[in-house]
Write a protein that holds these residues in place. Structure first.
Motif, short mmCIF file in Angstrom:
data_model
loop_
_atom_site.label_atom_id
_atom_site.label_comp_id
_atom_site.label_asym_id
_atom_site.label_seq_id
_atom_site.Cartn_x
_atom_site.Cartn_y
_atom_site.Cartn_z
N UNK A 227 0.88 -1.25 -0.15
CA UNK A 227 -0.03 0.03 -0.27
C UNK A 227 0.94 1.33 -0.01
N UNK A 228 1.93 1.02 0.71
CA UNK A 228 2.91 2.16 0.78
C UNK A 228 3.72 2.46 -0.52
N UNK A 229 4.30 1.39 -1.10
CA UNK A 229 4.97 1.75 -2.40
C UNK A 229 3.92 2.02 -3.36
N UNK A 230 2.93 1.22 -3.52
CA UNK A 230 2.07 1.34 -4.62
C UNK A 230 1.28 2.73 -4.60
N UNK A 231 0.98 2.95 -3.17
CA UNK A 231 0.17 4.40 -3.15
C UNK A 231 1.18 5.45 -3.42
N UNK A 232 2.18 5.31 -2.65
CA UNK A 232 2.91 6.70 -2.88
C UNK A 232 3.49 6.95 -4.33
N UNK A 233 4.20 5.83 -4.75
CA UNK A 233 5.11 5.90 -5.79
C UNK A 233 4.56 5.61 -7.13
N UNK B 237 11.91 1.53 1.40
CA UNK B 237 12.62 0.97 2.58
C UNK B 237 11.44 0.29 3.62
N UNK B 238 10.51 1.40 3.73
CA UNK B 238 9.80 1.00 4.91
C UNK B 238 8.68 -0.29 4.32
N UNK B 239 8.26 -0.05 3.12
CA UNK B 239 7.39 -0.87 2.66
C UNK B 239 8.08 -2.31 2.34
N UNK B 240 9.24 -2.48 1.98
CA UNK B 240 9.75 -3.70 2.10
C UNK B 240 10.00 -4.26 3.52
N UNK C 246 -2.58 -9.41 -2.14
CA UNK C 246 -2.19 -8.16 -1.66
C UNK C 246 -2.48 -6.89 -2.84
N UNK C 247 -2.32 -7.38 -3.79
CA UNK C 247 -2.71 -6.17 -4.87
C UNK C 247 -4.16 -6.05 -4.67
N UNK C 248 -5.07 -7.00 -4.55
CA UNK C 248 -6.34 -7.05 -4.46
C UNK C 248 -6.64 -6.09 -3.27
N UNK D 74 -3.41 4.56 -1.95
CA UNK D 74 -2.91 5.59 -1.04
C UNK D 74 -3.49 5.79 0.14
N UNK D 75 -4.67 4.96 0.49
CA UNK D 75 -5.42 5.34 1.68
C UNK D 75 -5.27 3.90 2.58
#
Lengths: 299, 357, 413
Positions: free
Chosen positions: A26-32, A202-205, A233-235, A243-244
């Motif tokens: 959620x962090x890596x996908x949401x933010x980047x 890094x945090x996401x990983x 997980x993607x679902x 991002x939420x």
């Protein structure tokens, strides 16, 4: 009644595991907007870290074996976060403008990581013995709540708590939130988006590493461990709204409970089909997920 | 004028090469090449969908699989003297299910192999694109479709043969499949199909319709403001590429002789995208060549270094994505540019355009 | 202009040539070897080894390759077959069924191998079957499977249903109870196995209280365990595959169900899998196989010693490993009896051949190309090894279509 309660617990437990797996994504996908197909491999890295630590404790400190698992959680986080950082600096950095290319590149990374694990640890699964204090379960009104599931539930709650404290109470976290909400604006206001991206990756990983660590309690530890979770997980991330974080949490728990109940009344195969079909339908109705906000902005 | 000529030369060399290849290859290698040509057909569809229209589907394995299953059902019935496929007998089925009875007719089977994938794609595409779901969201939904379909095919073992899939065919139209004559004919049928599909796709990209596709990729909203509704275009191109994949499935089953749910899974689906990426997603020819090249490399590496070919493969993807974002077709353009610089400068300006062809 | 076009042509040509350069190279090699003797040239004979060395099935199949390699090395050290050294050609099936078909075709057509040893999953065997039949090749398949097959070009050195599942059900009915819970991965083997078990239970007064399938790679068994708890079976018959076993057993133990409460009999859990699952969660549960590392025969002692010496002390042997090892020796015996590497002669000579395998004496059945095997039921011990609790006494005649069992007549053959 007790069956329903038990299933509710099972559902929440499954949901918490899925959530832990999806949180980092959620962090890596949401933010980047990076589709990290190698996310599953960071789960694997966390699991193997736990395994290595177990071997070290068995040989060096057999007396303190009971505590190895507690140590494994932060170590798994750090190892996965470090490898994640490495990957961000060498590969992902070049792909921020190209989300679909990021998918391909990280797919390549995931192939390499899997084969590396196979070369180091061998193809067969390895076993991680849970510390004694996690065996057994809490018996309550004729129902058994396994300690391991309760422990993971607690771990997930703790991870979410830390994440929220980080995002809302620290400067670095607030910068991250700012970038997620509006990258250009944050950049204009002097936030170094590059630095924030590195940290976020890094945090996401690292969170994937924790997920891997806790999965050793429930399932197999092998080179392809992560692939079983990646689509789910993607679902969850999409279902929750990209991002939420709150949406992701809601989606994880709902998905866990829903699939547990469907599975109980049908079978695991049918449940899997129904759950995915429902997700597809739900997204037709609410394309932005649970927590999606209606915005007037285009693209 | 010259540019057009040049494109023709590329295609000419490509097909010349494919037509003479069987004379230089052993039966086995020619069989492999035929299989890769089927993959090339899929890659052309993906190039249209992804390279031109900007829709990244991670679920093309499903369409490929559906096409392959339709054909395989016909072949299986022809290979079952008792009228009921062997795996059904083990599953205790004594009467041919209704769905299967229709596949006794080869014309129906081939038509279904093309129509079923495109209709399903049209349906999924319509509801998804109408709701303006796009980008990576669509990609993830297409993955969910893969999961549902694969689980369904494995679960309905009585009808689909489960994880083992459908295999062990002997004849097509009463002609033995293993005859070298049959194989040669099938090979050239595949080459011809690939040619038709590439010509159709290439032609399509040169039309007004093709320009709209590129406009959807580069600025869907602007297109909406100009009064176009992109939904229809997107649905059409999605269905078309699904039909290509289905057709590839037909030819694949005829030549490889097996189809199982694994082949429509997530990994094969992602690999299909990678073929196009490696060859060059903005180029029809590049995508087709990419599919052939990637699979040749995979085949070669797995023969020479069975334990480490996945690492090579992974590294290959990384290198292509990081250094050759336009794939091998892009590389060719780059090389061309270097030579072009020495000659006329205006050529350089236009050189980028031919990427999109 | 002309020069430029020429350059382009060269670039494209070289690109395409690169694609097929490997193919052309091998093509010339192929024709060379074709012009020589059909299967063996000089003082060596090629055999193919085709297992998944990558992908999900590598977990299990790498050990089979090792066992076959070991048998080949032993035979070579001992003077080879018919005076020729065996030269293995190792290919990777990559856990992908068309790849199996493709590689089998390569081994037979390009390398002209005398025989292939390979496969693990039924799907991989089904993919290779038409290839070996059409190319008149030979395949030795070393894993227990669901029966209902007897290809003239395949030798099955693993157990068929009446050498594993049927006796296991009989034994459970006699010793553990009549209420069965059937759990399996959703694919061909468990579904066929459970069909047989259902028919057998019905005929013998047992009862299947539930039949559950989970998708391949399923990792959460809490719901299945809830169903187990509410249906209260006497015994669980487990046909789960691979990683799912790990999740199932770990979660079963956490839910408080021990081997004393409800024992689980597995047909896909051997010594190698135990190491991945963990002895602590498996202790006391049963498995049905034809061989265990602890099987007490003189042949097995040296087999286990040699295997560990060659591949490391921490490696274990298991039923499919032993079957793969035995397959190489059976092939050697058949070749020597036939006095030729030709497939037809080897096939004709194979019937009735006996071999002192680590699992005891095995014999090739000339009719269905399976082998006679002793059935053994083992219980997992604290050290990760099995203790044999029952065996069939003598090698059981293979019956892949269950023709000799009355209750199985309802199952369509």
């Amino acid at each position: 009644m007790s069956v329903i309660l038990m299933q509710l617990f099972n559902g929440i437990s499954l949901g918490s595991i899925l959530l832990l797996v999806a949180l980092g994504l959620a962090i890596t996908f949401g933010q980047m907007n990076i589709i990290n197909m190698a996310h599953g491999e960071f789960i694997m890295i966390g699991a193997y870290t736990t395994y290595v630590l177990q071997q070290v404790f068995q040989q060096q400190f057999p007396d303190a074996f009971g505590t190895y698992f507690l140590l494994a959680i932060p170590v798994a986080f750090l190892v996965a976060a470090f490898i994640g950082l490495l990957m961000e600096k060498t590969i992902v950095k070049f792909l921020y403008e190209r989300p679909s290319d990021s998918l391909l590149a990280t797919w390549g990374v995931s192939l390499i990581l899997q084969q590396t694990a196979r070369s180091i640890f061998g193809a067969p699964n390895v076993a991680v013995a849970a510390p004694e204090w996690l065996n057994g379960g809490l018996s309550l009104a004729g129902m058994t709540f396994p300690y391991k599931r309760l422990f993971i539930l607690g771990l997930v709650l703790l991870s979410v708590l830390f994440l929220f404290i980080y995002l809302y109470r620290t400067n670095s976290g607030r910068r991250m939130k700012a970038v997620t909400m509006n990258r250009e604006m944050a950049s204009c206001l002097g936030v170094s988006t590059r630095k924030v991206d590195s940290t976020a990756f890094a945090i996401g990983s690292g969170l994937a590493g924790i997920a891997g660590c806790s999965l050793t309690l429930l399932g197999s530890i092998g080179p392809t461990l992560g692939t079983a979770y990646i689509v789910d997980a993607f679902m969850i991330v999409v279902l929750g709204g990209v991002g939420k974080l709150k949406g992701t949490i809601l989606a994880g728990v709902m998905l866990g409970i829903f699939s547990t109940f469907v599975e109980f009344s049908t079978s695991a195969t049918i449940a899997k089909m129904i759950v995915f079909a429902v997700i597809i339908l739900f997204l037709q109705w609410k394309p932005t997920g649970f927590a999606g906000v209606r915005v007037r902005a285009l693209d | 004028m010259i540019k057009k000529y040049r494109q023709g030369a590329y295609y000419g060399i490509f097909f010349l090469f494919l037509s003479v290849a069987p004379f230089f290859l052993t039966d086995f290698r020619a069989g492999l090449l035929a299989k890769f040509l089927c993959y090339g057909i899929i890659a052309v569809g993906i190039s249209l969908l992804w390279g031109y229209t900007g829709i990244l589907s991670l679920g093309h394995g499903v369409f490929f699989g559906l096409g392959a299953y339709c054909m395989a059902m016909y072949l299986k019935l022809e290979a079952s003297p008792s009228g009921i496929p062997d795996f059904m007998e083990w599953n205790g089925i004594t009467e041919l299910p209704f769905i299967w009875t229709m596949f006794k007719n080869p014309v129906f089977a081939i038509a279904a192999a093309v129509l079923v994938p495109s209709l399903i794609a049209a349906f999924i595409g319509y509801v998804t694109f109408k709701n303006r779901i796009k980008g990576v969201f669509f990609s993830i939904i297409s993955q969910a479709v893969v999961v549902v379909t694969v689980t369904l095919f494995i679960g309905a073992q009585q009808i689909t043969g489960g994880t083992s899939g459908l295999t062990n065919f002997f004849t097509v139209f009463q002609v033995p499949l293993t005859d070298s004559g049959t194989k040669t004919i099938l090979y050239y049928v595949t080459v011809f199909t690939l040619f038709l599909i590439m010509a159709l796709s290439f032609g399509l990209t040169k039309t007004r319709f093709g320009k709209i596709l590129i406009a959807i990729r580069d600025g869907e909203n602007r297109l909406r403001f100009l009064g176009y509704n992109p939904t229809g275009y997107k649905v059409f191109i999605y269905a078309l590429s699904a039909a290509f994949a289905g057709l590839a499935g037909v030819l694949f089953v005829l030549q490889v002789g097996i189809i199982s749910p694994e082949m429509m899974g997530i990994i094969p689906s992602v690999e299909m995208v990678l073929w196009a990426a490696i060859g060059g997603r903005f180029s029809i020819l590049g995508a087709a060549a990419g599919a052939i090249l990637t699979n040749s490399a995979k085949s070669y590496l797995s023969e020479s270094y069975p334990e480490f070919w996945t690492i090579f493969l992974g590294a290959l993807f990384l290198v292509v994505v990081l250094y050759l974002p336009n794939g091998l077709a892009g590389l060719v353009e780059k090389v061309k540019l270097r030579f072009a610089k020495k000659e006329k400068k205006e050529e350089v300006k236009h050189a980028g355009d031919s990427l999109v062809s | 202009m002309g020069r430029k076009k020429g350059l382009l042509a060269i670039v494209v040509m070289s690109m395409l040539l690169a694609a097929c350069s490997s193919q052309i190279e091998t093509a010339t090699e192929g024709t060379e070897s074709a012009s020589k003797a059909a299967v063996s040239d000089g003082d060596s004979v090629k055999v193919g080894i085709l297992h998944s060395l990558s992908g999900t099935m590598a977990i299990s199949e790498v050990s089979l390759r090792d066992a076959e390699q070991m048998a080949i090395d032993e035979i070579n050290a001992d003077g080879g077959v018919l005076g020729k050294q065996i030269e293995p050609v190792i290919e990777d099936g990559a856990s992908d069924w068309p790849t199996y078909a493709e590689k089998a075709r390569k081994l037979l057509q390009e390398d002209k191998v005398a025989t292939i040893f390979g496969g693990w999953t039924s799907a991989s065997r089904k993919a290779m079957l038409p290839v070996v039949e059409q190319n008149k090749g030979l395949l030795w398949y070393p894993v227990q499977y669901e029966g209902m097959e007897a290809s003239p070009n395949i030798f099955y050195t693993g157990a068929t249903t009446n050498q594993q599942i049927v006796p296991a059900v009989d034994w459970l009915l006699e010793n553990e109870g009549i209420k069965f819970f059937l759990i399996g991965s959703d694919y061909v083997f468990p579904r066929t196995a459970n069909q047989i078990i259902n028919a057998q239970l019905k005929a013998k007064g047992g009862k299947a209280v539930a039949e559950e399938y989970t998708p391949m790679g399923h990792t959460d068994y809490n719901t299945v365990i809830s169903k187990i708890k509410s249906s209260k079976p006497d015994v669980i018959f487990n046909t789960l595959n691979g990683d799912s076993n790990v999740a199932f057993f770990k979660q079963l133990k956490d839910a408080g169900i021990t081997a004393e409460d409800i024992p689980v009999l597995s047909v896909s859990v051997a010594e190698e899998e135990i190491r991945g699952i963990g002895t602590d969660v498996l202790e006391g549960h049963y498995a049905a196989w034809n061989y265990y590392q602890t099987t007490d025969t003189p042949e097995n002692k040296s087999f286990v010693d040699n295997y560990k010496k060659k591949y490391g002390e921490d490696r274990v042997t298991a039923d499919p490993i032993e079957a793969a090892y035995t397959a190489v020796y059976l092939w050697k015996a058949a070749v020597e009896k036939a006095g030729s590497f030709e497939v037809d002669k080897v096939k004709a000579a194979a019937g009735g051949i006996e071999f002192k395998a680590p699992s005891g004496v095995v014999k090739v059945d000339g009719e269905n190309q399976h082998i006679y095997k002793t059935v053994r039921i083992g219980q997992v011990q604290g050290d990760g090894q099995f203790k044999e609790v029952w065996n069939s006494g003598e090698a059981v005649k293979p019956d892949p279509y269950l023709k000799t069992y009355d209750w199985a007549s309802g199952l369509k053959k």
